[in-house]
Design a protein around this motif. Structure first.
Motif, mmCIF file in Angstrom:
data_model
loop_
_atom_site.group_PDB
_atom_site.id
_atom_site.type_symbol
_atom_site.label_atom_id
_atom_site.label_comp_id
_atom_site.label_asym_id
_atom_site.label_seq_id
_atom_site.Cartn_x
_atom_site.Cartn_y
_atom_site.Cartn_z
ATOM 1 N N ALA A 25 0.787 -1.162 -0.294
ATOM 2 C CA ALA A 25 -0.148 0.181 0.092
ATOM 3 C C ALA A 25 0.501 1.190 -0.150
ATOM 4 C CB ALA A 25 -0.688 -0.203 1.292
ATOM 5 N N VAL A 26 2.053 0.925 0.737
ATOM 6 C CA VAL A 26 3.285 1.949 0.602
ATOM 7 C C VAL A 26 3.596 2.601 -0.445
ATOM 8 C CG1 VAL A 26 5.116 3.001 1.910
ATOM 9 C CG2 VAL A 26 3.426 2.484 3.603
ATOM 10 N N LEU A 27 3.827 1.474 -1.030
ATOM 11 C CA LEU A 27 4.327 1.888 -2.635
ATOM 12 C C LEU A 27 3.368 2.640 -3.392
ATOM 13 C CD1 LEU A 27 6.473 1.326 -4.372
ATOM 14 C CD2 LEU A 27 6.049 -1.183 -5.214
ATOM 15 N N GLU A 28 2.106 1.386 -3.626
ATOM 16 C CA GLU A 28 1.179 2.385 -4.596
ATOM 17 C C GLU A 28 0.870 3.744 -4.416
ATOM 18 O OE1 GLU A 28 -3.412 1.340 -5.330
ATOM 19 O OE2 GLU A 28 -2.159 0.038 -5.243
ATOM 20 N N LEU A 29 1.080 4.784 -2.830
ATOM 21 C CA LEU A 29 0.605 5.721 -2.530
ATOM 22 C C LEU A 29 1.848 6.187 -2.684
ATOM 23 C CD1 LEU A 29 -1.694 5.064 0.494
ATOM 24 C CD2 LEU A 29 -2.762 6.143 -1.519
ATOM 25 N N CYS A 30 3.206 6.006 -2.336
ATOM 26 C CA CYS A 30 3.761 6.959 -2.212
ATOM 27 C C CYS A 30 4.680 6.565 -3.331
ATOM 28 C CB CYS A 30 4.931 6.596 -1.057
ATOM 29 S SG CYS A 30 3.935 6.645 0.847
ATOM 30 N N GLY A 31 4.940 5.754 -4.069
ATOM 31 C CA GLY A 31 6.197 5.648 -5.488
ATOM 32 C C GLY A 31 5.816 6.168 -6.141
ATOM 33 N N ASP A 32 6.752 6.895 -7.331
ATOM 34 C CA ASP A 32 6.837 7.449 -7.860
ATOM 35 C C ASP A 32 5.924 6.315 -9.591
ATOM 36 O OD1 ASP A 32 7.463 9.091 -10.160
ATOM 37 O OD2 ASP A 32 9.671 8.696 -10.018
ATOM 38 N N PRO A 33 4.839 7.327 -9.955
ATOM 39 C CA PRO A 33 3.956 6.774 -10.829
ATOM 40 C C PRO A 33 5.414 6.812 -12.198
ATOM 41 C CG PRO A 33 3.296 9.089 -10.481
ATOM 42 C CD PRO A 33 4.235 8.470 -9.409
ATOM 43 N N ARG A 73 27.625 21.277 -5.637
ATOM 44 C CA ARG A 73 27.736 22.462 -6.335
ATOM 45 C C ARG A 73 26.969 23.761 -6.213
ATOM 46 N NH1 ARG A 73 28.570 20.274 -11.783
ATOM 47 N NH2 ARG A 73 27.902 18.578 -11.846
ATOM 48 N N ARG A 74 26.128 23.645 -5.173
ATOM 49 C CA ARG A 74 25.804 24.897 -4.379
ATOM 50 C C ARG A 74 26.257 25.623 -3.162
ATOM 51 N NH1 ARG A 74 20.092 25.253 -6.757
ATOM 52 N NH2 ARG A 74 20.422 24.025 -8.004
ATOM 53 N N GLY A 75 26.627 24.393 -2.329
ATOM 54 C CA GLY A 75 26.523 24.505 -0.937
ATOM 55 C C GLY A 75 25.179 24.751 -0.132
ATOM 56 N N ILE A 76 24.315 23.238 -0.573
ATOM 57 C CA ILE A 76 23.169 23.944 -0.197
ATOM 58 C C ILE A 76 23.041 22.569 0.697
ATOM 59 C CG2 ILE A 76 20.543 23.519 -0.165
ATOM 60 C CD1 ILE A 76 21.059 25.530 -3.110
ATOM 61 N N GLU A 77 22.829 22.796 2.059
ATOM 62 C CA GLU A 77 23.201 21.015 2.714
ATOM 63 C C GLU A 77 21.868 20.028 3.092
ATOM 64 O OE1 GLU A 77 26.135 22.630 6.016
ATOM 65 O OE2 GLU A 77 27.793 22.853 4.847
ATOM 66 N N GLU A 78 21.043 21.077 3.132
ATOM 67 C CA GLU A 78 19.379 20.649 3.157
ATOM 68 C C GLU A 78 18.471 20.213 2.109
ATOM 69 O OE1 GLU A 78 17.970 22.022 6.462
ATOM 70 O OE2 GLU A 78 19.121 22.144 8.107
ATOM 71 N N ALA A 79 18.065 18.970 2.316
ATOM 72 C CA ALA A 79 17.035 18.669 1.137
ATOM 73 C C ALA A 79 16.242 17.841 1.738
ATOM 74 C CB ALA A 79 17.445 18.010 0.012
ATOM 75 N N THR A 80 14.311 18.769 1.564
ATOM 76 C CA THR A 80 13.811 18.099 2.070
ATOM 77 C C THR A 80 11.957 17.552 0.582
ATOM 78 O OG1 THR A 80 13.954 18.925 4.043
ATOM 79 C CG2 THR A 80 11.595 18.553 3.039
ATOM 80 N N TYR A 81 11.649 16.382 0.807
ATOM 81 C CA TYR A 81 10.967 15.669 -0.680
ATOM 82 C C TYR A 81 9.473 15.513 -0.004
ATOM 83 C CZ TYR A 81 15.666 15.469 -2.928
ATOM 84 O OH TYR A 81 16.175 15.465 -3.044
ATOM 85 N N GLN A 82 8.743 15.840 0.123
ATOM 86 C CA GLN A 82 7.277 15.260 0.344
ATOM 87 C C GLN A 82 6.738 13.643 -0.418
ATOM 88 O OE1 GLN A 82 4.194 17.836 1.660
ATOM 89 N NE2 GLN A 82 2.623 16.686 0.243
ATOM 90 N N ILE A 83 7.401 13.030 -0.029
ATOM 91 C CA ILE A 83 6.170 11.145 -0.197
ATOM 92 C C ILE A 83 5.170 11.135 -0.672
ATOM 93 C CG2 ILE A 83 9.235 11.006 -0.606
ATOM 94 C CD1 ILE A 83 8.234 8.853 1.218
ATOM 95 N N TYR A 84 4.204 12.153 0.072
ATOM 96 C CA TYR A 84 3.181 11.726 0.098
ATOM 97 C C TYR A 84 1.857 12.946 1.315
ATOM 98 C CZ TYR A 84 -1.980 10.167 1.348
ATOM 99 O OH TYR A 84 -2.921 9.467 1.044
ATOM 100 N N PRO A 85 1.143 12.596 0.777
ATOM 101 C CA PRO A 85 0.893 12.777 -0.860
ATOM 102 C C PRO A 85 1.835 13.381 -1.813
ATOM 103 C CG PRO A 85 -0.572 14.701 0.417
ATOM 104 C CD PRO A 85 0.274 14.117 1.138
ATOM 105 N N ARG A 86 1.103 12.346 -2.651
ATOM 106 C CA ARG A 86 2.661 13.148 -3.728
ATOM 107 C C ARG A 86 1.884 14.639 -4.463
ATOM 108 N NH1 ARG A 86 2.674 7.580 -6.242
ATOM 109 N NH2 ARG A 86 0.108 7.434 -6.878
ATOM 110 N N ARG A 87 2.615 14.705 -4.864
ATOM 111 C CA ARG A 87 2.492 16.546 -5.323
ATOM 112 C C ARG A 87 2.179 16.281 -6.877
ATOM 113 N NH1 ARG A 87 6.211 20.487 -2.259
ATOM 114 N NH2 ARG A 87 5.433 20.046 -0.455
ATOM 115 N N ALA A 88 1.450 16.659 -7.624
ATOM 116 C CA ALA A 88 1.320 16.961 -9.031
ATOM 117 C C ALA A 88 1.783 17.258 -10.012
ATOM 118 C CB ALA A 88 -0.824 17.061 -9.081
#
Length: 188
Positions: free
Chosen positions: A87-95, A173-188
């Protein structure tokens, strides 16, 4: 069973299927032979997708995150972890990532709905300092009721090689030390 042994098994099965496809058509009913050949071709293509996905280091990290989410949700909902993982793969996975199409079974719709009702949002945050350990934090927001939503964090130190490529590139390349991804709900 080790990953190497499983990969060797997949490669062997794929080789055998290709040999069958290369052999002359059987003497049975023509429609049945065509159907069998089509099924073998689908199996070979599915193995190709699975092996390509297994060779992709980024997919290892994605599946590690999905496993964290599945374990947490399964415990909260008292459901079997393998069912929740689907279910997690279906809801969060990359279509766009069609490896899930190569998996034979779809997630149980009732479990998908239970997970969908429970989870509000899942984010993954990577901290990539110039030196020192890299941290991955999976944050789950869940279980909204009259008292509000709850949240849980699962923090791990991971290898720099496991960080998504775009986050590594921004750090270098840019010295940006943080990254955040929202995996659910998927963004359109």
């Amino acid at each position: 069973m080790s990953d190497q042994l499983m990969d060797a098994g997949l490669r062997s099965a794929q080789d055998q299927l290709r040999k069958l496809l290369a052999s002359p058509a059987g003497t049975g009913r023509p429609g049945r032979s065509a159907l069998i050949r089509a099924g073998l071709l689908v199996a070979v293509e599915a193995i190709d997708k699975v092996r390509a996905h297994l060779d992709d280091d980024e997919s290892d990290e994605e599946h590690a995150v999905y496993a964290i989410v599945a374990a947490s949700v399964a415990a909260d909902l008292a459901l079997p972890e393998p069912a929740v993982a689907g279910a997690v793969l279906e809801l969060c996975g990359d279509p766009a990532n069609d490896v899930s199409a190569a998996t034979p079974a779809k997630a149980d719709p009732a479990v998908v709905e239970a997970v969908r009702a429970w989870l509000l949002r899942v984010t993954v945050h990577y901290t990539l300092p110039k030196s020192g350990p890299v941290t991955r934090t999976v944050q789950l927001y869940y279980g909204a009721d009259e008292t509000g939503a709850r949240s849980r964090e699962v923090r791990d130190e991971i290898s720099r090689d496991d960080v998504p490529e775009d986050a590594r590139e921004r750090a270098i390349r840019r010295g940006i030390e943080e990254a955040t991804y929202q995996i659910y709900p998927r963004r359109a």
